[in-house]
Design a protein around this motif. Structure first.
Motif, PDB file in Angstrom:
ATOM      1  N   LYS A   1     -21.319 -34.889   1.039  1.00 55.82           N
ATOM      2  CA  LYS A   1     -22.667 -34.430   0.712  1.00 55.82           C
ATOM      3  C   LYS A   1     -23.423 -35.530  -0.026  1.00 55.82           C
ATOM      4  O   LYS A   1     -22.831 -36.352  -0.731  1.00 55.82           O
ATOM      5  N   GLY A   2     -24.742 -35.564   0.149  1.00 55.35           N
ATOM      6  CA  GLY A   2     -25.550 -36.594  -0.485  1.00 55.35           C
ATOM      7  C   GLY A   2     -26.675 -37.041   0.416  1.00 55.35           C
ATOM      8  O   GLY A   2     -26.971 -36.418   1.438  1.00 55.35           O
ATOM      9  N   LYS A   3     -27.292 -38.145   0.039  1.00 56.93           N
ATOM     10  CA  LYS A   3     -28.464 -38.671   0.735  1.00 56.93           C
ATOM     11  C   LYS A   3     -28.114 -39.993   1.406  1.00 56.93           C
ATOM     12  O   LYS A   3     -27.495 -40.860   0.788  1.00 56.93           O
ATOM     13  N   TYR A   4     -28.548 -40.155   2.648  1.00 56.47           N
ATOM     14  CA  TYR A   4     -28.235 -41.345   3.440  1.00 56.47           C
ATOM     15  C   TYR A   4     -29.476 -41.844   4.172  1.00 56.47           C
ATOM     16  O   TYR A   4     -30.372 -41.067   4.492  1.00 56.47           O
ATOM     17  N   SER A   5     -29.485 -43.156   4.425  1.00 54.90           N
ATOM     18  CA  SER A   5     -30.452 -43.693   5.379  1.00 54.90           C
ATOM     19  C   SER A   5     -29.930 -43.401   6.779  1.00 54.90           C
ATOM     20  O   SER A   5     -28.718 -43.427   7.017  1.00 54.90           O
ATOM     21  N   LEU A   6     -30.846 -43.107   7.688  1.00 55.33           N
ATOM     22  CA  LEU A   6     -30.458 -42.783   9.049  1.00 55.33           C
ATOM     23  C   LEU A   6     -30.868 -43.927   9.979  1.00 55.33           C
ATOM     24  O   LEU A   6     -32.056 -44.176  10.188  1.00 55.33           O
ATOM     25  N   TYR A   7     -29.894 -44.643  10.490  1.00 52.64           N
ATOM     26  CA  TYR A   7     -30.146 -45.743  11.423  1.00 52.64           C
ATOM     27  C   TYR A   7     -29.583 -45.394  12.786  1.00 52.64           C
ATOM     28  O   TYR A   7     -28.663 -44.564  12.905  1.00 52.64           O
ATOM     29  N   THR A   8     -30.132 -46.039  13.812  1.00 48.60           N
ATOM     30  CA  THR A   8     -29.617 -45.871  15.164  1.00 48.60           C
ATOM     31  C   THR A   8     -29.523 -47.229  15.842  1.00 48.60           C
ATOM     32  O   THR A   8     -30.243 -48.167  15.481  1.00 48.60           O
ATOM     33  N   VAL A   9     -28.636 -47.300  16.814  1.00 50.03           N
ATOM     34  CA  VAL A   9     -28.559 -48.471  17.693  1.00 50.03           C
ATOM     35  C   VAL A   9     -28.721 -47.953  19.118  1.00 50.03           C
ATOM     36  O   VAL A   9     -27.749 -47.520  19.750  1.00 50.03           O
ATOM     37  N   PRO A  10     -29.945 -47.937  19.639  1.00 50.70           N
ATOM     38  CA  PRO A  10     -30.155 -47.442  21.006  1.00 50.70           C
ATOM     39  C   PRO A  10     -29.562 -48.414  22.040  1.00 50.70           C
ATOM     40  O   PRO A  10     -29.710 -49.631  21.917  1.00 50.70           O
ATOM     41  N   LYS A  11     -28.880 -47.854  23.010  1.00 48.85           N
ATOM     42  CA  LYS A  11     -28.340 -48.632  24.128  1.00 48.85           C
ATOM     43  C   LYS A  11     -28.667 -47.882  25.408  1.00 48.85           C
ATOM     44  O   LYS A  11     -29.075 -46.706  25.370  1.00 48.85           O
ATOM     45  N   ILE A  12     -28.477 -48.519  26.533  1.00 48.50           N
ATOM     46  CA  ILE A  12     -28.791 -47.872  27.804  1.00 48.50           C
ATOM     47  C   ILE A  12     -27.878 -46.676  28.055  1.00 48.50           C
ATOM     48  O   ILE A  12     -28.325 -45.588  28.437  1.00 48.50           O
ATOM     49  N   GLU A  13     -26.587 -46.863  27.813  1.00 47.56           N
ATOM     50  CA  GLU A  13     -25.609 -45.817  28.129  1.00 47.56           C
ATOM     51  C   GLU A  13     -25.239 -44.945  26.929  1.00 47.56           C
ATOM     52  O   GLU A  13     -24.687 -43.865  27.098  1.00 47.56           O
ATOM     53  N   SER A  14     -25.512 -45.414  25.717  1.00 44.29           N
ATOM     54  CA  SER A  14     -25.126 -44.647  24.528  1.00 44.29           C
ATOM     55  C   SER A  14     -26.010 -45.037  23.342  1.00 44.29           C
ATOM     56  O   SER A  14     -26.677 -46.080  23.369  1.00 44.29           O
ATOM     57  N   TRP A  15     -26.011 -44.184  22.318  1.00 44.72           N
ATOM     58  CA  TRP A  15     -26.675 -44.479  21.050  1.00 44.72           C
ATOM     59  C   TRP A  15     -25.643 -44.377  19.932  1.00 44.72           C
ATOM     60  O   TRP A  15     -24.810 -43.453  19.930  1.00 44.72           O
ATOM     61  N   ASP A  16     -25.688 -45.298  18.988  1.00 45.97           N
ATOM     62  CA  ASP A  16     -24.932 -45.147  17.748  1.00 45.97           C
ATOM     63  C   ASP A  16     -25.860 -44.538  16.709  1.00 45.97           C
ATOM     64  O   ASP A  16     -26.985 -45.018  16.521  1.00 45.97           O
ATOM     65  N   ILE A  17     -25.411 -43.492  16.063  1.00 48.16           N
ATOM     66  CA  ILE A  17     -26.162 -42.870  14.971  1.00 48.16           C
ATOM     67  C   ILE A  17     -25.389 -43.141  13.689  1.00 48.16           C
ATOM     68  O   ILE A  17     -24.207 -42.791  13.573  1.00 48.16           O
ATOM     69  N   ILE A  18     -26.061 -43.789  12.742  1.00 48.89           N
ATOM     70  CA  ILE A  18     -25.382 -44.334  11.562  1.00 48.89           C
ATOM     71  C   ILE A  18     -25.956 -43.718  10.287  1.00 48.89           C
ATOM     72  O   ILE A  18     -27.176 -43.684  10.082  1.00 48.89           O
ATOM     73  N   PHE A  19     -25.058 -43.246   9.427  1.00 48.51           N
ATOM     74  CA  PHE A  19     -25.430 -42.728   8.109  1.00 48.51           C
ATOM     75  C   PHE A  19     -25.042 -43.800   7.091  1.00 48.51           C
ATOM     76  O   PHE A  19     -23.865 -44.093   6.899  1.00 48.51           O
TER      77      PHE A  19
END
Length: 281
Positions: A91-109
């Motif tokens: 639990k807590g607060k995070y920045s939300l980043y992503t790495v968009p790709k053609i076949e997949s996305w990384d979702i990063i906390f």
């Protein structure tokens, strides 16, 4: 002349302050607050629009970390630990980043939230959790970047992102069952020591039924193994209010000893002052 110049400068300064132009933000800020089961989720982000530009693969390059919005960090907060892709995110607060790709996305906390956009130096040790999801193609274009929480269930929901004709979502699970059962068991077990103490404190401070307050604080002490000094402090005050100065002094002495052991000088002084006062009468 000097006075005239000072007054003139003040007038110009005030005019400058009042004349500041306010215009709409090109990427307006948005806040989402959503309860999922018994867990509170909050997202704060700025929403860029395409405005005729190609987005993914152009404005937002593939294979690069993206701040998932515009301006300062997009942030997401959870009031409980959640589970994403089989991994626990505290639990807590995070920045939300992503790495968009053609076949997949990384979702990063990401653990730090005071960056403007991407961190100056990306540190993998600050990645609290990374999940990989398969994006979908929408049958219509979304002009403005949108984050949402949907598919609500008592035990899970989906964190979703839409922009242009791309859609990506990640499921997060919340501990509703555990929290509900723990709450049920606590309520059915009856009041705790702290509940009796709070009730006694309310009655005493509001000039209520102090005889009942004494019953409640005694129950709090009976249920408490370590007999907190603030419990006995309250009991001594109630006893004094009821006219039992002798009992109040003995209870204050117990509170004093415990406060001295805990090195709480505020309670040490309060107890000493009260004992001295009650001994005069």
């Amino acid at each position: 002349m000097k006075k005239i110049l000072i007054v003139f400068a003040i007038i110009i300064a005030n005019f400058t302050i009042e004349a500041q132009v306010k215009t709409p933000q090109s990427s307006p800020k948005a806040t989402i607050m959503q309860a999922v089961g018994l867990t509170d989720v909050e997202i704060v982000y700025s929403r860029p629009s395409a405005r005729g530009r190609a987005v993914f693969g152009n404005l937002i390059p593939f294979e690069k970390v993206w701040r998932s919005g515009a301006n300062e960090n997009t942030t997401i907060s959870f009031s409980d630990d959640v589970v994403i892709s089989g991994k626990t995110l505290k639990k807590g607060k995070y920045s939300l980043y992503t790495v968009p790709k053609i076949e997949s996305w990384d979702i990063i906390f990401y653990k730090t939230t005071d960056n403007w956009g991407n961190p100056e130096e990306w540190k993998e040790e600050n990645v609290a959790l990374r999940a990989t999801v398969k994006p979908e193609t929408l049958n219509k274009s979304v002009e403005t970047f949108t984050i949402g929480i949907s598919g609500l269930d008592n035990n899970f929901a989906f964190l979703e992102m839409y922009w242009e004709n791309s859609y990506a979502a990640v499921k997060f699970e919340v501990p509703t069952q555990q929290k509900a059962i723990a709450n049920i068991e606590k309520v059915l077990a009856g009041p705790a020591a702290g509940d009796y103490f709070s009730a006694a404190q309310f009655l005493f401070q509001s000039n209520g039924d102090n005889a009942k307050a004494l019953v409640y604080v005694n129950k709090a002490l009976d249920m408490s193994k370590d007999k907190p000094f603030w419990f006995n402090r309250l009991k001594s005050l109630i006893q004094a209010k009821l006219g039992d100065k002798k009992g109040a002094i003995e209870t204050a002495k117990a509170s004093l000893a415990a406060a001295e052991s805990a090195k709480n000088q505020d309670y040490v002084k309060m107890n000493k002052d009260s004992i001295a006062e009650w001994n005069k009468n």
